[in-house]
Motif scaffolding. Structure first.
Motif, PDB file in Angstrom:
ATOM      1  N   VAL A   1       0.858  -1.178   0.000  1.00 17.82           N
ATOM      2  CA  VAL A   1       0.000   0.000   0.000  1.00 17.82           C
ATOM      3  C   VAL A   1       0.896   1.230   0.000  1.00 17.82           C
ATOM      4  CG1 VAL A   1      -0.202   0.124   2.514  1.00 17.82           C
ATOM      5  CG2 VAL A   1      -2.000   1.080   1.105  1.00 17.82           C
ATOM      6  N   ILE A   2       0.421   2.298  -0.653  1.00 16.88           N
ATOM      7  CA  ILE A   2       1.139   3.567  -0.662  1.00 16.88           C
ATOM      8  C   ILE A   2       0.361   4.542   0.210  1.00 16.88           C
ATOM      9  CG2 ILE A   2       1.874   5.503  -2.089  1.00 16.88           C
ATOM     10  CD1 ILE A   2       2.227   3.495  -4.368  1.00 16.88           C
ATOM     11  N   LEU A   3       1.015   5.094   1.202  1.00 20.43           N
ATOM     12  CA  LEU A   3       0.398   6.072   2.095  1.00 20.43           C
ATOM     13  C   LEU A   3       0.597   7.462   1.515  1.00 20.43           C
ATOM     14  CD1 LEU A   3       1.782   4.677   5.461  1.00 20.43           C
ATOM     15  CD2 LEU A   3      -0.374   4.116   4.364  1.00 20.43           C
ATOM     16  N   ILE A   4      -0.450   8.265   1.533  1.00 21.74           N
ATOM     17  CA  ILE A   4      -0.367   9.630   1.027  1.00 21.74           C
ATOM     18  C   ILE A   4      -0.292  10.554   2.239  1.00 21.74           C
ATOM     19  CG2 ILE A   4      -1.505  11.398  -0.348  1.00 21.74           C
ATOM     20  CD1 ILE A   4      -2.730   9.046  -1.943  1.00 21.74           C
ATOM     21  N   LEU A   5       0.895  11.102   2.462  1.00 22.21           N
ATOM     22  CA  LEU A   5       1.170  11.926   3.629  1.00 22.21           C
ATOM     23  C   LEU A   5       0.829  13.378   3.352  1.00 22.21           C
ATOM     24  CD1 LEU A   5       4.665  10.388   4.308  1.00 22.21           C
ATOM     25  CD2 LEU A   5       2.543   9.760   5.414  1.00 22.21           C
ATOM     26  N   GLU A   6       0.325  14.070   4.364  1.00 24.72           N
ATOM     27  CA  GLU A   6       0.001  15.486   4.249  1.00 24.72           C
ATOM     28  C   GLU A   6       0.898  16.280   5.187  1.00 24.72           C
ATOM     29  OE1 GLU A   6      -4.106  16.030   5.067  1.00 24.72           O
ATOM     30  OE2 GLU A   6      -4.739  15.191   3.151  1.00 24.72           O
ATOM     31  N   ALA A   7       1.502  17.341   4.651  1.00 25.54           N
ATOM     32  CA  ALA A   7       2.369  18.194   5.460  1.00 25.54           C
ATOM     33  C   ALA A   7       2.106  19.649   5.100  1.00 25.54           C
ATOM     34  CB  ALA A   7       3.832  17.853   5.210  1.00 25.54           C
ATOM     35  N   PRO A   8       1.971  20.538   6.098  1.00 28.74           N
ATOM     36  CA  PRO A   8       1.779  21.957   5.785  1.00 28.74           C
ATOM     37  C   PRO A   8       3.088  22.576   5.295  1.00 28.74           C
ATOM     38  CG  PRO A   8       1.862  21.639   8.148  1.00 28.74           C
ATOM     39  CD  PRO A   8       1.901  20.273   7.528  1.00 28.74           C
ATOM     40  N   GLU A   9       2.960  23.460   4.314  1.00 33.52           N
ATOM     41  CA  GLU A   9       4.132  24.121   3.757  1.00 33.52           C
ATOM     42  C   GLU A   9       3.835  25.615   3.654  1.00 33.52           C
ATOM     43  OE1 GLU A   9       5.618  24.081  -0.636  1.00 33.52           O
ATOM     44  OE2 GLU A   9       6.468  22.340   0.395  1.00 33.52           O
ATOM     45  N   GLU A  10       4.775  26.422   4.090  1.00 36.81           N
ATOM     46  CA  GLU A  10       4.598  27.873   4.045  1.00 36.81           C
ATOM     47  C   GLU A  10       4.746  28.369   2.609  1.00 36.81           C
ATOM     48  OE1 GLU A  10       3.629  29.963   6.425  1.00 36.81           O
ATOM     49  OE2 GLU A  10       3.381  28.207   7.710  1.00 36.81           O
ATOM     50  N   ASP A  11       3.884  29.294   2.243  1.00 32.26           N
ATOM     51  CA  ASP A  11       3.883  29.871   0.914  1.00 32.26           C
ATOM     52  C   ASP A  11       3.866  31.392   1.053  1.00 32.26           C
ATOM     53  OD1 ASP A  11       3.811  30.002  -1.812  1.00 32.26           O
ATOM     54  OD2 ASP A  11       1.756  29.275  -2.042  1.00 32.26           O
ATOM     55  N   TYR A  12       3.948  32.108  -0.040  1.00 34.40           N
ATOM     56  CA  TYR A  12       3.915  33.570   0.016  1.00 34.40           C
ATOM     57  C   TYR A  12       2.577  34.088   0.534  1.00 34.40           C
ATOM     58  CZ  TYR A  12       8.184  33.464  -2.706  1.00 34.40           C
ATOM     59  OH  TYR A  12       9.458  33.244  -3.131  1.00 34.40           O
ATOM     60  N   LEU A  13       1.498  33.386   0.229  1.00 37.71           N
ATOM     61  CA  LEU A  13       0.170  33.819   0.632  1.00 37.71           C
ATOM     62  C   LEU A  13      -0.327  33.148   1.902  1.00 37.71           C
ATOM     63  CD1 LEU A  13      -1.449  33.806  -2.902  1.00 37.71           C
ATOM     64  CD2 LEU A  13      -0.543  35.749  -1.640  1.00 37.71           C
ATOM     65  N   GLY A  14       0.485  32.392   2.553  1.00 41.14           N
ATOM     66  CA  GLY A  14       0.094  31.675   3.774  1.00 41.14           C
ATOM     67  C   GLY A  14       0.631  30.263   3.735  1.00 41.14           C
ATOM     68  N   SER A  15      -0.126  29.350   4.308  1.00 45.26           N
ATOM     69  CA  SER A  15       0.321  27.960   4.286  1.00 45.26           C
ATOM     70  C   SER A  15      -0.642  27.127   3.451  1.00 45.26           C
ATOM     71  CB  SER A  15       0.391  27.398   5.703  1.00 45.26           C
ATOM     72  OG  SER A  15      -0.891  27.369   6.270  1.00 45.26           O
ATOM     73  N   LYS A  16      -0.112  26.088   2.844  1.00 47.88           N
ATOM     74  CA  LYS A  16      -0.917  25.161   2.070  1.00 47.88           C
ATOM     75  C   LYS A  16      -0.497  23.739   2.423  1.00 47.88           C
ATOM     76  CE  LYS A  16       2.098  25.152  -1.962  1.00 47.88           C
ATOM     77  NZ  LYS A  16       2.169  25.334  -3.406  1.00 47.88           N
ATOM     78  N   VAL A  17      -1.373  22.802   2.146  1.00 45.03           N
ATOM     79  CA  VAL A  17      -1.113  21.403   2.467  1.00 45.03           C
ATOM     80  C   VAL A  17      -0.563  20.723   1.219  1.00 45.03           C
ATOM     81  CG1 VAL A  17      -2.149  19.235   3.176  1.00 45.03           C
ATOM     82  CG2 VAL A  17      -2.920  21.366   4.202  1.00 45.03           C
ATOM     83  N   VAL A  18       0.588  20.069   1.378  1.00 45.48           N
ATOM     84  CA  VAL A  18       1.233  19.371   0.276  1.00 45.48           C
ATOM     85  C   VAL A  18       1.104  17.874   0.519  1.00 45.48           C
ATOM     86  CG1 VAL A  18       3.417  18.995  -0.926  1.00 45.48           C
ATOM     87  CG2 VAL A  18       2.847  21.254  -0.056  1.00 45.48           C
ATOM     88  N   LYS A  19       0.611  17.154  -0.492  1.00 47.39           N
ATOM     89  CA  LYS A  19       0.460  15.709  -0.389  1.00 47.39           C
ATOM     90  C   LYS A  19       1.636  15.025  -1.079  1.00 47.39           C
ATOM     91  CE  LYS A  19      -4.540  15.730  -0.215  1.00 47.39           C
ATOM     92  NZ  LYS A  19      -5.776  15.189  -0.783  1.00 47.39           N
ATOM     93  N   THR A  20       2.279  14.092  -0.368  1.00 42.48           N
ATOM     94  CA  THR A  20       3.381  13.330  -0.930  1.00 42.48           C
ATOM     95  C   THR A  20       3.106  11.849  -0.738  1.00 42.48           C
ATOM     96  OG1 THR A  20       4.606  13.443   1.150  1.00 42.48           O
ATOM     97  CG2 THR A  20       5.076  15.134  -0.489  1.00 42.48           C
TER      98      THR A  20
END
Length: 92
Positions: free
Chosen positions: A7-26
């Motif tokens: 199984v492949i787990l899809i991890l979510e991590a918050p990442e800071e951006d110019y306009l705030g933070s967004k969630v990046v899925k890896t």
């Protein structure tokens, strides 16, 4: 337990951006797991109804911080997560 599936787990991590933070899925590397079906008592206790397409995955090791999985080419959202001894049980 026989951990013959992957199984492949899809991890979510918050990442800071110019306009705030967004969630990046890896995606993680394939992780050993074992699939088993839920019996009617488990389904009624967890979901309140019975369907034939629900299952649980026993993933080797303690895993957390994910909300989706990719199993046999399909993406699923997890409904429940439980740690048992040295494995993680994912209810789909």
């Amino acid at each position: 337990m026989i951990y013959s599936d992957r199984v492949i787990l899809i991890l979510e991590a918050p990442e800071e951006d110019y306009l705030g933070s967004k969630v990046v899925k890896t995606k993680s590397n394939p992780v050993p797991c074992m699939m088993s079906l839920l019996n009617s008592a488990e389904q009624m206790g967890m979901f309140g109804n019975y369907r034939t397409n629900r299952f649980k995955l026993h993933v080797q090791g303690i895993k957390s911080e994910f909300s989706e999985i990719e199993y046999r080419g399909q993406r699923y959202k997890i409904s429940g997560l439980k740690h048992y001894r040295n494995s993680t049980v994912i209810y789909v």
